[in-house]
Scaffold this motif. Structure first.
Motif, short mmCIF file in Angstrom:
data_model
loop_
_atom_site.label_atom_id
_atom_site.label_comp_id
_atom_site.label_asym_id
_atom_site.label_seq_id
_atom_site.Cartn_x
_atom_site.Cartn_y
_atom_site.Cartn_z
N ARG A 1 26.86 39.06 32.50
CA ARG A 1 25.44 38.94 32.16
C ARG A 1 25.19 39.43 30.74
N SER A 2 24.08 38.98 30.15
CA SER A 2 23.62 39.41 28.83
C SER A 2 24.69 39.12 27.77
N ASP A 3 24.99 40.11 26.89
CA ASP A 3 25.96 39.89 25.81
C ASP A 3 27.33 39.48 26.34
N PHE A 4 27.72 40.06 27.47
CA PHE A 4 29.02 39.73 28.03
C PHE A 4 29.10 38.23 28.37
N HIS A 5 28.03 37.69 28.89
CA HIS A 5 28.01 36.27 29.25
C HIS A 5 28.00 35.37 28.01
N ASP A 6 27.42 35.86 26.91
CA ASP A 6 27.37 35.06 25.68
C ASP A 6 28.74 34.88 25.04
N HIS A 7 29.66 35.82 25.29
CA HIS A 7 30.94 35.79 24.61
C HIS A 7 32.13 35.62 25.56
N GLY A 8 31.88 35.52 26.85
CA GLY A 8 32.97 35.32 27.82
C GLY A 8 32.49 34.46 28.97
N THR A 9 33.42 34.07 29.81
CA THR A 9 33.08 33.21 30.94
C THR A 9 33.45 33.89 32.25
N ASP A 10 32.73 33.52 33.32
CA ASP A 10 33.02 34.09 34.64
C ASP A 10 34.38 33.60 35.13
N LYS A 11 35.06 34.47 35.89
CA LYS A 11 36.34 34.05 36.45
C LYS A 11 36.72 34.96 37.61
N ILE A 12 37.79 34.57 38.34
CA ILE A 12 38.30 35.36 39.46
C ILE A 12 39.13 36.52 38.91
N THR A 13 38.86 37.72 39.43
CA THR A 13 39.55 38.92 38.96
C THR A 13 39.91 39.82 40.14
N PRO A 14 40.94 40.66 39.99
CA PRO A 14 41.30 41.65 41.02
C PRO A 14 40.71 43.02 40.69
N ALA B 1 29.64 43.21 47.34
CA ALA B 1 29.00 42.80 46.09
C ALA B 1 28.80 44.07 45.27
N HIS B 2 29.44 44.16 44.10
CA HIS B 2 29.48 45.39 43.32
C HIS B 2 28.94 45.12 41.91
N TYR B 3 27.85 45.78 41.57
CA TYR B 3 27.18 45.59 40.28
C TYR B 3 27.49 46.76 39.35
N HIS B 4 27.87 46.44 38.10
CA HIS B 4 28.22 47.46 37.10
C HIS B 4 27.34 47.27 35.87
N ASP B 5 26.81 48.38 35.36
CA ASP B 5 25.93 48.33 34.18
C ASP B 5 26.33 49.44 33.21
N SER C 1 26.07 43.60 31.46
CA SER C 1 26.40 44.07 32.80
C SER C 1 27.16 42.96 33.50
N TYR C 2 27.67 43.24 34.68
CA TYR C 2 28.40 42.23 35.43
C TYR C 2 28.37 42.55 36.92
N MET C 3 28.46 41.48 37.71
CA MET C 3 28.47 41.57 39.16
C MET C 3 29.79 41.04 39.69
N LYS C 4 30.36 41.75 40.67
CA LYS C 4 31.60 41.31 41.30
C LYS C 4 31.34 41.01 42.78
N LEU C 5 31.74 39.85 43.22
CA LEU C 5 31.68 39.47 44.64
C LEU C 5 33.11 39.32 45.13
N LEU C 6 33.54 40.26 46.00
CA LEU C 6 34.95 40.41 46.32
C LEU C 6 35.21 40.37 47.82
N ILE C 7 36.40 39.85 48.17
CA ILE C 7 36.98 40.04 49.50
C ILE C 7 37.89 41.25 49.41
N LEU C 8 37.70 42.19 50.32
CA LEU C 8 38.36 43.49 50.19
C LEU C 8 39.27 43.76 51.38
#
Length: 226
Positions: A78-91, A194-198, A213-220
């Motif tokens: 989200r915000s600046d992070f979204h302007d310079h990167g793209t969403d993807k699958i992460t561990p 669903a884990h939100y980081h700011d 900021s960014y949001m993670k939606l994970l299978i745990l």
């Protein structure tokens, strides 16, 4: 003859009363022991033992345990992070300590790099949280979590036509989350979160501050040990 008839007439009500009263008394004697049995101390104990308590719905010996696990899913920038990167699958890596039946301590460690055209964003974080379980039914429980953490976001940005990398700086931040988990057995747990980081803004010498900021939606999946 008349005297005999009068005696029969006079004795008939008495006889009839005896017929109806005797069974009633016998029935009353039969009911009274049943009432005492139902209201007795022994019966009360039996009824009390049959009523499930709150602890019966929980897996025994599940507190004061350490767990480690891996979460895999999508990271949404989200915000600046979204302007310079793209969403993807992460561990992500998770550590959980069950302090009580209602509250756990949870730590999350993550690192990922997100590219978009000739720009990129790198996010690093160690999030520390308190996890609270709203209720627990058998081995299933929803939860919420929240806390603070340490983050080090960086980005390669286009400043006045020049690709410029932001300076690295460790900053404080907050995290919030919610999810559900299912305890498969004494060692294995699965769930979704669903884990939100700011992270707080990173001030730059050249150009605007780096914020996002960014949001993670994970299978745990978690493994529990002593």
């Amino acid at each position: 003859m008349l005297n005999n008839i009068l005696k029969i007439v006079l004795m008939t009500p008495v006889f009839m009363a005896g017929v109806f009263v005797s069974p009633a008394q016998a029935q009353e004697k039969q009911i009274k022991p049943n009432i005492h049995v139902l209201t007795g101390e022994e019966s009360a104990k039996k009824v009390n033992n049959n009523i499930p308590s709150a602890s019966d719905s929980r897996i025994p010996d599940e507190i004061n345990k350490h767990s480690i696990g891996i979460g895999v899913g999508q990271t949404f920038l989200r915000s600046d992070f979204h302007d310079h990167g793209t969403d993807k699958i992460t561990p992500d890596l998770y550590y959980n300590y069950s302090a009580s039946y209602s509250f756990d301590f949870m730590a999350n460690l993550h690192w990922s790099k997100h590219k978009y055209l000739n720009r990129d964003v790198t996010i690093k974080g160690l999030a520390l949280s308190i996890k609270g379980k709203g209720f627990q039914f058998d081995a299933f429980s929803p939860f919420v979590l929240g806390g603070f953490g340490f983050y080090e976001p960086t980005a390669t940005r286009n400043i006045n036509g020049v690709l410029t990398k932001t300076r690295e700086q460790l900053v404080f931040g907050m995290n919030l989350g919610a999810g559900v988990e299912l305890r498969l057995n004494s060692q294995a747990t699965v769930g979704v979160i669903a884990h939100y980081h700011d992270p707080f803004d990173v001030r730059q010498e050249n150009g605007p501050d780096l914020e996002g900021s960014y949001m993670k939606l994970l299978i745990l999946g978690m493994y529990t040990f002593n």
